[in-house]
Design a protein around this motif. Structure first.
Motif: not given
Length: 359
Positions: A60, A63, A82, A85-87, A110-111, A113
């Motif tokens: 978590d 990022d 991705i 949900s990470k760059n 789509e996500a 990011v």
């Protein structure tokens, strides 16, 4: 931006040298399939945890994933990050196949990011000063460019050179990103390519490290020549070789109606920019007028952290360059002229900027 680095091989050392100087980037975790390499990377770095690849992608605190794996793993690791949900910010090339790169961009969109792509060397004073010269009209209208990279092969110095000689490697996909990112930065996107290629040896001998003397197979082209047709009409000739010994050519030359510009090695952030003006007296070294000063690999992460979706070393640029390179290889093996389906805006110019400071 809290970054987790996956891949702690040779290139990671350069990122580790510069990441602590980036004011908006914090390295918080590292991972490698060889845990000992990750432990070495984290040694002496307060707050940097050693995790498995799975743990880092799920963590978590992370990022943004800095992907320094071998080229064949770039798309896979990017897609996994991705999905979490990470760059992502990937070393070059952006992927091995154009289709893989497109999947990464689609998944990121789509996500919601960000996606960045090396090389960020084009943000340094060498390429950016050359860009300022062109934009200021000092060479008149650009007509053509020459980009030349010649070396007898990376197996002479790299202790684990296998990935350089499989698809995703070779002189074009390994070194081509530096030169083509620079050409697009200087002259704009490419609309079509032609190419020719050769592969003179079926194996290479490792020249250093614990595997010195071991032979490895070669399954990709090791000398590639291409012509890039830019949307502006400029024609860039590309020579990338792991077979030849040396060259006296400037790394990149831009020819215009009013002069010729010598651009320094795009694998470096700095270097002299020289102009031979029409009617002039020879090569003149120009003052530095653009780019991040005294910076290193990772400045693209800083640029991403501050500029967000307007980052200069973008995934879209990496994907366009990947399609150009694969187009040259397709043309070299019977494709004739290959049209490039993607396009990209020239990244915003970098004004002359003290190291790691965004303006």
């Amino acid at each position: 931006m809290k970054v987790g680095m996956i891949g702690c091989g040779v290139i990671s050392r350069q990122y580790l040298e510069s990441v602590e100087t980036l004011p908006d980037v914090q390295l918080v975790a590292v991972a490698d399939l060889d845990r000992a390499r990750a432990e070495t990377a984290a040694e002496g770095r307060e707050g940097v945890r050693v995790l498995s690849v799975d743990e880092l992608i799920a963590d978590d605190e992370v990022d943004t994933v800095l992907n320094l794996t071998i080229p064949a793993a770039h798309a896979e690791v990017d897609l996994r990050a991705i999905a979490a949900s990470k760059n992502v910010y990937s070393e070059k090339p952006f992927a091995v196949t154009t289709e893989e790169g497109a999947q990464v961009l689609a998944a990121a969109q789509e996500a919601g990011v960000l996606v960045g792509s090396a090389p960020d060397t084009v943000l340094g004073t060498g390429t950016q000063t050359a860009r300022a010269v062109i934009d200021d009209g000092l060479i008149g209208t650009p007509i053509a460019a020459m980009a030349t990279m010649v070396t007898p092969g990376h197996e002479r110095w790299h202790p684990q050179p296998d990935f350089y000689y499989v698809p995703g490697g070779g002189p074009l996909l390994d070194m081509g990103p530096y030169y083509i990112h620079a050409l697009v930065t200087l002259l704009g996107p490419v609309q079509a390519v032609v190419g020719a290629a050769s592969r003179l040896r079926t194996e290479r001998t490792i020249g250093s490290g614990p595997r010195e003397g071991e032979t490895i197979p070669v399954s990709t082209d090791t000398h590639v020549t291409g012509v890039l047709v830019h949307e502006s009409g400029v024609l860039s000739t590309l020579v990338m070789s792991f077979d030849a010994v040396a060259t006296s050519a400037h790394p990149i030359e831009i020819h215009g109606t009013g002069g010729t510009l010598a651009v320094p090695d795009p694998n470096r952030f700095d270097g002299d920019v020289q102009l031979y003006a029409l009617g002039g007296d020879g090569w003149q070294t120009l003052p530095v007028t653009g780019g991040y000063e005294e910076t290193g690999r990772g400045i693209g992460l800083q640029d991403m952290a501050v500029r967000g979706a307007d980052l200069r070393a973008s995934g879209e640029l990496g994907q366009h360059v990947l399609e150009v390179m694969n187009g040259v290889l397709e043309a070299a093996h019977g494709g004739g002229r290959v049209e490039i389906t993607s396009t990209v805006e020239r990244p915003a110019a970098v004004p002359l900027t003290p190291s790691a400071v965004q303006v």
